[in-house]
Scaffold this motif. Structure first.
Motif, PDB file in Angstrom:
ATOM      1  N   GLN A   1      16.287  27.812   3.439  1.00  0.00           N
ATOM      2  CA  GLN A   1      17.431  26.920   3.327  1.00  0.00           C
ATOM      3  C   GLN A   1      18.126  27.161   2.001  1.00  0.00           C
ATOM      4  OE1 GLN A   1      16.645  22.791   3.840  1.00  0.00           O
ATOM      5  NE2 GLN A   1      15.935  23.024   5.911  1.00  0.00           N
ATOM      6  N   GLU A   2      19.387  26.798   1.981  1.00  0.00           N
ATOM      7  CA  GLU A   2      20.164  26.913   0.760  1.00  0.00           C
ATOM      8  C   GLU A   2      19.512  26.083  -0.349  1.00  0.00           C
ATOM      9  OE1 GLU A   2      24.554  25.530  -0.763  1.00  0.00           O
ATOM     10  OE2 GLU A   2      24.247  25.893   1.373  1.00  0.00           O
ATOM     11  N   MET A   3      19.387  26.696  -1.490  1.00  0.00           N
ATOM     12  CA  MET A   3      18.825  25.990  -2.644  1.00  0.00           C
ATOM     13  C   MET A   3      19.795  24.902  -3.102  1.00  0.00           C
ATOM     14  SD  MET A   3      15.900  27.343  -3.639  1.00  0.00           S
ATOM     15  CE  MET A   3      15.843  26.831  -5.343  1.00  0.00           C
ATOM     16  N   GLY A   4      19.240  23.847  -3.648  1.00  0.00           N
ATOM     17  CA  GLY A   4      20.074  22.828  -4.256  1.00  0.00           C
ATOM     18  C   GLY A   4      20.593  23.346  -5.593  1.00  0.00           C
ATOM     19  N   ASP A   5      21.731  22.853  -6.000  1.00  0.00           N
ATOM     20  CA  ASP A   5      22.314  23.202  -7.293  1.00  0.00           C
ATOM     21  C   ASP A   5      21.806  22.182  -8.314  1.00  0.00           C
ATOM     22  OD1 ASP A   5      23.928  24.198  -9.343  1.00  0.00           O
ATOM     23  OD2 ASP A   5      25.646  22.980  -8.720  1.00  0.00           O
TER      24      ASP A   5
ATOM     25  N   ALA B   1      13.667  17.982  -7.217  1.00  0.00           N
ATOM     26  CA  ALA B   1      14.460  18.999  -6.508  1.00  0.00           C
ATOM     27  C   ALA B   1      13.670  19.610  -5.359  1.00  0.00           C
ATOM     28  CB  ALA B   1      14.921  20.082  -7.482  1.00  0.00           C
ATOM     29  N   ALA B   2      12.445  20.013  -5.621  1.00  0.00           N
ATOM     30  CA  ALA B   2      11.613  20.595  -4.557  1.00  0.00           C
ATOM     31  C   ALA B   2      11.318  19.553  -3.475  1.00  0.00           C
ATOM     32  CB  ALA B   2      10.316  21.147  -5.146  1.00  0.00           C
TER      33      ALA B   2
ATOM     34  N   TRP C   1      13.279  16.929  -2.579  1.00  0.00           N
ATOM     35  CA  TRP C   1      14.465  16.760  -1.739  1.00  0.00           C
ATOM     36  C   TRP C   1      14.617  17.936  -0.780  1.00  0.00           C
ATOM     37  CZ3 TRP C   1      16.223  12.447  -0.478  1.00  0.00           C
ATOM     38  CH2 TRP C   1      16.495  11.409  -1.387  1.00  0.00           C
ATOM     39  N   HIS C   2      14.389  19.143  -1.276  1.00  0.00           N
ATOM     40  CA  HIS C   2      14.505  20.329  -0.431  1.00  0.00           C
ATOM     41  C   HIS C   2      13.612  20.182   0.805  1.00  0.00           C
ATOM     42  CE1 HIS C   2      15.581  24.751  -0.343  1.00  0.00           C
ATOM     43  NE2 HIS C   2      14.711  24.654   0.645  1.00  0.00           N
ATOM     44  N   ALA C   3      12.369  19.793   0.590  1.00  0.00           N
ATOM     45  CA  ALA C   3      11.414  19.631   1.695  1.00  0.00           C
ATOM     46  C   ALA C   3      11.796  18.469   2.608  1.00  0.00           C
ATOM     47  CB  ALA C   3      10.007  19.417   1.133  1.00  0.00           C
ATOM     48  N   HIS C   4      12.172  17.345   2.026  1.00  0.00           N
ATOM     49  CA  HIS C   4      12.528  16.172   2.829  1.00  0.00           C
ATOM     50  C   HIS C   4      13.777  16.432   3.669  1.00  0.00           C
ATOM     51  CE1 HIS C   4       9.610  13.152   1.566  1.00  0.00           C
ATOM     52  NE2 HIS C   4       9.716  13.630   0.340  1.00  0.00           N
ATOM     53  N   LEU C   5      14.752  17.128   3.099  1.00  0.00           N
ATOM     54  CA  LEU C   5      15.971  17.391   3.864  1.00  0.00           C
ATOM     55  C   LEU C   5      15.710  18.303   5.053  1.00  0.00           C
ATOM     56  CD1 LEU C   5      18.593  17.737   1.004  1.00  0.00           C
ATOM     57  CD2 LEU C   5      18.374  15.861   2.663  1.00  0.00           C
TER      58      LEU C   5
ATOM     59  N   GLU D   1       7.254  21.669   0.093  1.00  0.00           N
ATOM     60  CA  GLU D   1       7.592  21.485  -1.312  1.00  0.00           C
ATOM     61  C   GLU D   1       6.917  22.544  -2.178  1.00  0.00           C
ATOM     62  OE1 GLU D   1       7.136  18.055  -4.717  1.00  0.00           O
ATOM     63  OE2 GLU D   1       7.204  17.427  -2.617  1.00  0.00           O
ATOM     64  N   ALA D   2       5.657  22.839  -1.899  1.00  0.00           N
ATOM     65  CA  ALA D   2       4.927  23.848  -2.679  1.00  0.00           C
ATOM     66  C   ALA D   2       5.577  25.224  -2.564  1.00  0.00           C
ATOM     67  CB  ALA D   2       3.470  23.916  -2.217  1.00  0.00           C
ATOM     68  N   LYS D   3       6.118  25.548  -1.377  1.00  0.00           N
ATOM     69  CA  LYS D   3       6.774  26.846  -1.187  1.00  0.00           C
ATOM     70  C   LYS D   3       8.019  27.004  -2.023  1.00  0.00           C
ATOM     71  CE  LYS D   3       5.207  27.676   3.535  1.00  0.00           C
ATOM     72  NZ  LYS D   3       5.615  27.733   4.952  1.00  0.00           N
ATOM     73  N   VAL D   4       8.793  25.920  -2.176  1.00  0.00           N
ATOM     74  CA  VAL D   4      10.057  26.043  -2.902  1.00  0.00           C
ATOM     75  C   VAL D   4       9.959  25.637  -4.365  1.00  0.00           C
ATOM     76  CG1 VAL D   4      11.451  25.788  -0.810  1.00  0.00           C
ATOM     77  CG2 VAL D   4      10.894  23.769  -2.190  1.00  0.00           C
ATOM     78  N   SER D   5       8.900  24.985  -4.760  1.00  0.00           N
ATOM     79  CA  SER D   5       8.762  24.508  -6.129  1.00  0.00           C
ATOM     80  C   SER D   5       8.965  25.624  -7.173  1.00  0.00           C
ATOM     81  CB  SER D   5       7.411  23.820  -6.322  1.00  0.00           C
ATOM     82  OG  SER D   5       7.379  23.199  -7.576  1.00  0.00           O
ATOM     83  N   PRO D   6       8.369  26.811  -6.992  1.00  0.00           N
ATOM     84  CA  PRO D   6       8.594  27.869  -7.991  1.00  0.00           C
ATOM     85  C   PRO D   6      10.063  28.262  -8.134  1.00  0.00           C
ATOM     86  CG  PRO D   6       6.759  28.452  -6.545  1.00  0.00           C
ATOM     87  CD  PRO D   6       7.417  27.236  -5.960  1.00  0.00           C
ATOM     88  N   LEU D   7      10.823  28.143  -7.060  1.00  0.00           N
ATOM     89  CA  LEU D   7      12.241  28.493  -7.113  1.00  0.00           C
ATOM     90  C   LEU D   7      13.015  27.508  -7.982  1.00  0.00           C
ATOM     91  CD1 LEU D   7      12.715  29.273  -3.315  1.00  0.00           C
ATOM     92  CD2 LEU D   7      12.308  30.910  -5.171  1.00  0.00           C
ATOM     93  N   TYR D   8      12.591  26.245  -7.994  1.00  0.00           N
ATOM     94  CA  TYR D   8      13.270  25.239  -8.796  1.00  0.00           C
ATOM     95  C   TYR D   8      12.786  25.244 -10.247  1.00  0.00           C
ATOM     96  CZ  TYR D   8      15.668  23.493  -4.721  1.00  0.00           C
ATOM     97  OH  TYR D   8      16.491  23.391  -3.619  1.00  0.00           O
TER      98      TYR D   8
END
Length: 166
Positions: A6-10, A129-130, A132-136, A157-164
């Motif tokens: 999914q698109e990353m949050g800004d 941030a991570a 919200w990404h998971a919840h959305l 959330e764990a998958k995207v956390s490093p990206l944030y």
């Protein structure tokens, strides 16, 4: 679509606080997405167990994140069905207040959602941030009354956390 796709949050710093903005398109009518954002049973499917004392500006919400055993509260600050829903979010004692705003607009056979979360502390921003990404990602299922288990949210959330973190 997987959470990491999914698109990353800004996420950006604004003075001493952090602001984050997420854009999502859901293949659901605006009314279904609105219900997932505002009806307590649907909120529990993707976000938190929620009680709302009055569904109007000034009304309060009690939020309980069962999987984290975490409670918080919110005060509704903007309400324009089915387009705008915003609340001031804080700890139960009123500290650490931030602002969460959902804006919806129709988009063909679905709708577009913009989530803006402002006035966050820098220390809290990565996890929020991570989260919200998971919840959305779970929000789409909630539009069809499908519950997303806390364990699934944590995995996403764990998958995207490093990206944030970057």
């Amino acid at each position: 679509m997987a959470a990491a796709e999914q698109e990353m949050g800004d996420v950006r710093r604004v003075g001493e606080t952090v602001e984050m903005v997420f854009h999502r398109r859901y293949a659901r009518p605006i009314e279904k997405v609105w219900a997932a954002l505002t009806v307590p049973e649907r909120l529990a499917d993707w976000f938190a167990e929620t009680t709302i004392d009055r569904f109007e500006v000034g009304g309060t919400m009690q939020l309980y994140f069962r999987g984290a055993d975490y409670r918080s509260k919110a005060r509704i600050v903007a309400l324009e069905p089915p387009h705008v829903f915003a609340w001031a979010w804080s700890e139960p004692d009123g500290t650490k207040e931030s602002l969460v705003r959902f804006d919806l607009r129709p988009d063909g056979d679905g709708c577009r959602l913009t989530l803006t979360h402002t006035k966050l502390s820098v220390a809290e921003s990565e996890g929020v941030a991570a989260g919200w990404h998971a919840h959305l990602e779970a929000l789409q299922d909630a539009t069809d009354a499908i519950f997303t288990p806390w364990s699934v949210l944590l995995e996403r959330e764990a998958k995207v956390s490093p990206l944030y973190r970057a």
